[in-house]
Design a protein around this motif. Structure first.
Motif, mmCIF file in Angstrom:
data_model
loop_
_atom_site.group_PDB
_atom_site.id
_atom_site.type_symbol
_atom_site.label_atom_id
_atom_site.label_comp_id
_atom_site.label_asym_id
_atom_site.label_seq_id
_atom_site.Cartn_x
_atom_site.Cartn_y
_atom_site.Cartn_z
ATOM 1 N N ASN A 152 8.447 13.840 0.899
ATOM 2 C CA ASN A 152 7.289 14.596 0.405
ATOM 3 C C ASN A 152 5.963 13.971 0.840
ATOM 4 O OD1 ASN A 152 8.792 16.610 -1.114
ATOM 5 N ND2 ASN A 152 9.278 14.951 -2.534
ATOM 6 N N GLY A 153 5.944 13.393 2.036
ATOM 7 C CA GLY A 153 4.710 12.852 2.580
ATOM 8 C C GLY A 153 4.263 11.546 1.953
ATOM 9 N N SER A 154 5.174 10.800 1.327
ATOM 10 C CA SER A 154 4.822 9.541 0.678
ATOM 11 C C SER A 154 5.452 8.372 1.431
ATOM 12 C CB SER A 154 5.305 9.531 -0.779
ATOM 13 O OG SER A 154 5.052 8.292 -1.390
ATOM 14 N N LEU A 155 4.644 7.349 1.691
ATOM 15 C CA LEU A 155 5.103 6.181 2.426
ATOM 16 C C LEU A 155 4.568 4.915 1.758
ATOM 17 C CD1 LEU A 155 6.274 4.768 5.039
ATOM 18 C CD2 LEU A 155 4.003 5.108 6.041
ATOM 19 N N THR A 162 -3.455 5.854 -0.442
ATOM 20 C CA THR A 162 -3.618 6.499 -1.752
ATOM 21 C C THR A 162 -3.537 5.514 -2.906
ATOM 22 O OG1 THR A 162 -1.242 6.990 -1.825
ATOM 23 C CG2 THR A 162 -2.700 8.688 -0.902
ATOM 24 N N GLY A 163 -3.144 4.284 -2.628
ATOM 25 C CA GLY A 163 -3.061 3.305 -3.707
ATOM 26 C C GLY A 163 -2.569 1.961 -3.217
ATOM 27 N N MET A 164 -2.769 0.948 -4.047
ATOM 28 C CA MET A 164 -2.241 -0.395 -3.796
ATOM 29 C C MET A 164 -1.550 -0.892 -5.053
ATOM 30 S SD MET A 164 -5.161 -2.439 -1.570
ATOM 31 C CE MET A 164 -4.066 -3.851 -1.296
ATOM 32 N N ILE A 175 0.831 -1.201 0.000
ATOM 33 C CA ILE A 175 0.000 0.000 0.000
ATOM 34 C C ILE A 175 0.865 1.251 0.000
ATOM 35 C CG2 ILE A 175 -2.021 -1.040 1.089
ATOM 36 C CD1 ILE A 175 -1.107 0.217 3.758
ATOM 37 N N GLU A 176 0.326 2.292 -0.603
ATOM 38 C CA GLU A 176 0.935 3.617 -0.593
ATOM 39 C C GLU A 176 0.077 4.521 0.281
ATOM 40 O OE1 GLU A 176 2.209 4.828 -4.725
ATOM 41 O OE2 GLU A 176 0.988 3.072 -5.213
ATOM 42 N N LEU A 177 0.719 5.319 1.109
ATOM 43 C CA LEU A 177 -0.004 6.183 2.027
ATOM 44 C C LEU A 177 0.496 7.620 1.951
ATOM 45 C CD1 LEU A 177 0.824 3.390 4.123
ATOM 46 C CD2 LEU A 177 -1.346 4.298 4.922
ATOM 47 N N SER A 178 -0.409 8.522 2.237
ATOM 48 C CA SER A 178 -0.058 9.929 2.406
ATOM 49 C C SER A 178 0.132 10.183 3.894
ATOM 50 C CB SER A 178 -1.179 10.822 1.859
ATOM 51 O OG SER A 178 -0.923 12.182 2.145
ATOM 52 N N VAL A 179 1.314 10.663 4.270
ATOM 53 C CA VAL A 179 1.634 10.879 5.681
ATOM 54 C C VAL A 179 2.126 12.312 5.875
ATOM 55 C CG1 VAL A 179 2.180 8.465 6.138
ATOM 56 C CG2 VAL A 179 3.982 9.991 5.323
ATOM 57 N N LYS A 180 2.348 12.681 7.114
ATOM 58 C CA LYS A 180 2.843 14.022 7.414
ATOM 59 C C LYS A 180 4.174 14.258 6.711
ATOM 60 C CE LYS A 180 4.092 17.087 11.241
ATOM 61 N NZ LYS A 180 4.207 17.217 12.719
#
Length: 372
Positions: A255-258, A299-301, A226-231
């Motif tokens: 840039n807030g991407s994990l 934000t995505g898989m 999974i892709e996540l938007s983080v601080k």
């Protein structure tokens, strides 16, 4: 005299073969065509950690191969001018909850570093120091930092190398093909003859080689992440990647991407559907490390199919019963690390010929390839 070369499969191995066939001495005598329809490719779905040195796997050949791959990647990245979004040495942190386990891991790292200078420096970190380096984390366990560890994005890696090769001697065909009994390529428009053929079709290798009368020891394994938007921490755009005890790999891209993952699903084979079970599993692992995360931050898989051999070891080289064809398979979840070095070795074999001795890296190929 020009040699016509076909590559079937455009993942880590296939893209690296294409790149080196366009760069090594003798590249002007190579006419290369790569075939890949992109379906289910593990590399396109993969983002991962390059840090094999503290693996507890007992397979010494695998370790030597993975170590060589980790040594090659920074050289390749500089030569190919890969961006930090593709490959970056960020350092790797491996955490442990038990002090004795942490000390044992530290001693292993010190021992392995003696013949693996690419590891860089090795440091013990307190929980607070881990948090300082990866401020996303909440009360992590203490860990070991290996400064030479890196992260890589598989899809961007292959895209970058294929673009370079296409400026030299490579044609890319986005189509599904098969082999015939002579080892030539069967397309929708007919059969195309080649002098050498490299087969690197991952989980599909068994089906690819069947027309040659060969059975490959390969099974498919589904992987999801999974892709996540983080601080976004402006002063921490480059954070180490994390291999946390008991949880999925944790890969900050700035840039807030994990990215968190990946799963290892043996029962789902070639099924490429995203599943709610995997989503829940991966999110729970992310939330264990970043408690304030909410499900809407996904934000995505990504979904792909890896290929594994029965002993979990990679194999590669000329097919024993069909020397025109070279094969690579069984890379499994280490493909991001072992794929590049396998690709370079195969490209060198294509250009320079001979019978290279790769026994330091693998068992005999006839263990994995049998006549039907």
């Amino acid at each position: 005299m020009t040699q016509k070369v076909a590559i079937v499969g455009g993942g880590m191995v296939g893209a690296t073969v294409a790149y080196y066939l366009s760069k090594l001495p003798g590249n002007t005598q190579q006419e290369v065509t790569l075939y890949d329809d992109g379906t289910g490719q593990a590399t396109k779905a993969a983002a991962g950690i390059i840090s094999p040195w503290l693996s507890k796997r007992r397979n010494k050949r695998w370790y030597e191969l993975a170590k060589a791959g980790a040594d090659l990647l920074p050289q390749l990245a500089r030569e190919a001018n890969l961006s930090n979004a593709v490959y970056q040495q960020t350092g790797t942190i491996i955490t442990r909850s038990n002090d004795a386990d942490l000390e044992s891991l530290y001693q292993l790292a010190q021992n392995r570093r003696q013949d693996a200078p690419q590891m860089g420096t090795v440091s013990q970190l307190t929980s607070e120091e881990v948090s300082q380096m990866i401020p996303l984390l909440h009360q992590p366990h203490p860990g070991i930092l290996v400064s030479g560890g890196a992260r890589i994005d598989g899809a961007q890696y292959t895209e970058s190398l294929l673009k370079i090769a296409q400026t030299k001697n490579l044609k890319v065909k986005n189509e599904k093909v098969s082999l015939n009994s002579d080892g030539n390529i069967v397309t929708a428009r007919g059969t195309v003859k080649f002098d050498r053929v490299i087969v690197a079709t991952g989980g599909w290798l068994k089906q690819t080689l069947e027309p040659l009368g060969i059975e490959a020891d390969i099974r498919p394994q589904k992987g999801q992440l999974i892709e996540l938007s983080v601080k976004n921490y402006e002063d921490h755009q480059v954070m180490p990647v994390l291999m946390p005890e008991g949880e999925r790999d944790f890969i900050p891209f700035g840039n807030g991407s994990l990215i968190v993952g990946a799963t290892h699903e043996d029962e789902n084979g070639f099924n490429l559907e995203q599943t709610s079970e995997a989503k829940k599993d991966l999110f729970a692992s992310a939330k264990a490390m970043v408690p304030e995360l909410t499900i809407d931050k996904i934000t995505g898989m990504r979904v792909g199919t890896r290929g594994y051999s029965s002993d979990f070891a990679p194999f590669f080289g000329p097919v024993p019963f069909f020397r025109k064809v070279l094969v690579a398979g069984g890379l499994g979840s280490s493909g991001l690390t072992t794929g590049p070095i396998i690709g370079k070795l195969l490209a060198g074999s294509i250009i320079f010929g001979g019978e290279p001795d790769w026994s330091n890296y693998e068992k005999e190929l006839d263990i994995y390839l049998k006549r039907l």
